[in-house]
Design a protein around this motif. Sequence first.
Motif, PDB file in Angstrom:
ATOM      1  N   SER A   1     -25.512 -77.668 -77.195  1.00 57.12           N
ATOM      2  CA  SER A   1     -24.130 -77.996 -76.748  1.00 57.12           C
ATOM      3  C   SER A   1     -23.936 -79.255 -76.655  1.00 57.12           C
ATOM      4  CB  SER A   1     -24.044 -77.514 -75.274  1.00 57.12           C
ATOM      5  OG  SER A   1     -23.922 -75.866 -75.462  1.00 57.12           O
ATOM      6  N   LEU A   2     -22.890 -79.847 -77.111  1.00 56.86           N
ATOM      7  CA  LEU A   2     -22.393 -81.040 -77.132  1.00 56.86           C
ATOM      8  C   LEU A   2     -21.083 -80.946 -76.335  1.00 56.86           C
ATOM      9  CD1 LEU A   2     -22.850 -84.144 -78.049  1.00 56.86           C
ATOM     10  CD2 LEU A   2     -21.326 -83.581 -80.072  1.00 56.86           C
ATOM     11  N   SER A   3     -20.790 -82.063 -75.190  1.00 52.83           N
ATOM     12  CA  SER A   3     -19.694 -81.753 -74.542  1.00 52.83           C
ATOM     13  C   SER A   3     -19.425 -83.054 -73.976  1.00 52.83           C
ATOM     14  CB  SER A   3     -19.707 -80.628 -73.436  1.00 52.83           C
ATOM     15  OG  SER A   3     -20.838 -80.911 -72.538  1.00 52.83           O
ATOM     16  N   ARG A   4     -18.179 -83.088 -73.341  1.00 50.09           N
ATOM     17  CA  ARG A   4     -17.779 -84.233 -72.572  1.00 50.09           C
ATOM     18  C   ARG A   4     -16.792 -83.743 -71.195  1.00 50.09           C
ATOM     19  NH1 ARG A   4     -20.059 -88.434 -71.404  1.00 50.09           N
ATOM     20  NH2 ARG A   4     -19.868 -89.338 -73.564  1.00 50.09           N
ATOM     21  N   SER A   5     -16.985 -84.247 -70.236  1.00 45.57           N
ATOM     22  CA  SER A   5     -16.127 -83.766 -69.027  1.00 45.57           C
ATOM     23  C   SER A   5     -15.872 -84.906 -68.376  1.00 45.57           C
ATOM     24  CB  SER A   5     -17.083 -82.903 -67.958  1.00 45.57           C
ATOM     25  OG  SER A   5     -16.217 -82.511 -67.054  1.00 45.57           O
TER      26      SER A   5
ATOM     27  N   GLN B   1     -22.548 -83.224 -68.786  1.00 45.05           N
ATOM     28  CA  GLN B   1     -23.923 -83.302 -69.438  1.00 45.05           C
ATOM     29  C   GLN B   1     -23.503 -83.366 -71.108  1.00 45.05           C
ATOM     30  OE1 GLN B   1     -25.907 -80.185 -67.118  1.00 45.05           O
ATOM     31  NE2 GLN B   1     -27.609 -81.707 -67.134  1.00 45.05           N
ATOM     32  N   PRO B   2     -23.620 -84.394 -71.755  1.00 49.28           N
ATOM     33  CA  PRO B   2     -23.392 -84.410 -73.260  1.00 49.28           C
ATOM     34  C   PRO B   2     -24.214 -83.585 -74.100  1.00 49.28           C
ATOM     35  CG  PRO B   2     -23.984 -86.525 -72.554  1.00 49.28           C
ATOM     36  CD  PRO B   2     -23.762 -85.822 -71.274  1.00 49.28           C
ATOM     37  N   HIS B   3     -25.489 -83.318 -73.659  1.00 52.56           N
ATOM     38  CA  HIS B   3     -26.592 -82.915 -74.361  1.00 52.56           C
ATOM     39  C   HIS B   3     -27.189 -81.757 -73.925  1.00 52.56           C
ATOM     40  CE1 HIS B   3     -25.757 -85.951 -77.881  1.00 52.56           C
ATOM     41  NE2 HIS B   3     -25.884 -86.465 -76.759  1.00 52.56           N
TER      42      HIS B   3
END
Length: 210
Positions: free
Chosen positions: A66-70, A87-89
């Motif tokens: 998963s690749l994300s940004r909050s 948690q970007p990775h």
Amino acid sequence: LRVMEPLSLELGAYYRALFDLWTRSPLATPPLARSVEQAGSGRAYGAQLVIRLSPLRNVSGSLSYSLSRSQRRDSPDAPLRLADLDQPHLLQLAVRYVLFGFGIGVRLRYSSGLPRTEVIGAYYDARDDRFDPLFGPQNAARLPAFVQLDAQIDRQFVIRNRLRITISVDVQNLTNHPNAEELVYRYDFQEPQFIRGLPLLANLGLRVSF
């Protein structure tokens, strides 16, 4: 999406816009009962890839990434900052093999460390005889990445085609990796250290079903 037998692939993406989040008042002395207010906003977006291996010659498994940004904004005129749980990775690899009726599985997990607000200095309060911290930018630092390898062995026994008894041994943190869970300081806010997670831990499990 089934790529080729026995592999399957899933790919997804998301975007969420957040409004009216509870945040602390930016005022040094907020009015009574107004220390928090619904003035925050934010956004979260990302994508996930999952590859699954169906049982093939007693081997099965999965790989997910998963690749994300909050991000959050504490007031309409405030800049965007990282959310507390950003948690970007996120990566997880799991493999299971069945040998002579015994299930043998391993799981590897990796994730980015959570954001933290670092203490960049301190001053001494002579009246109260204590040190008070001076904070840096909110959530500008991160805990070290989380890495953990787990293993499990299980065996199921069937009695009279109805009663099923499963015995398992689960070993968490097989490599005894010292994962950091929190950032802490001394009384004078010098020499930052980490609170570490659980060391190698083994559990014996028993499940009965019918």
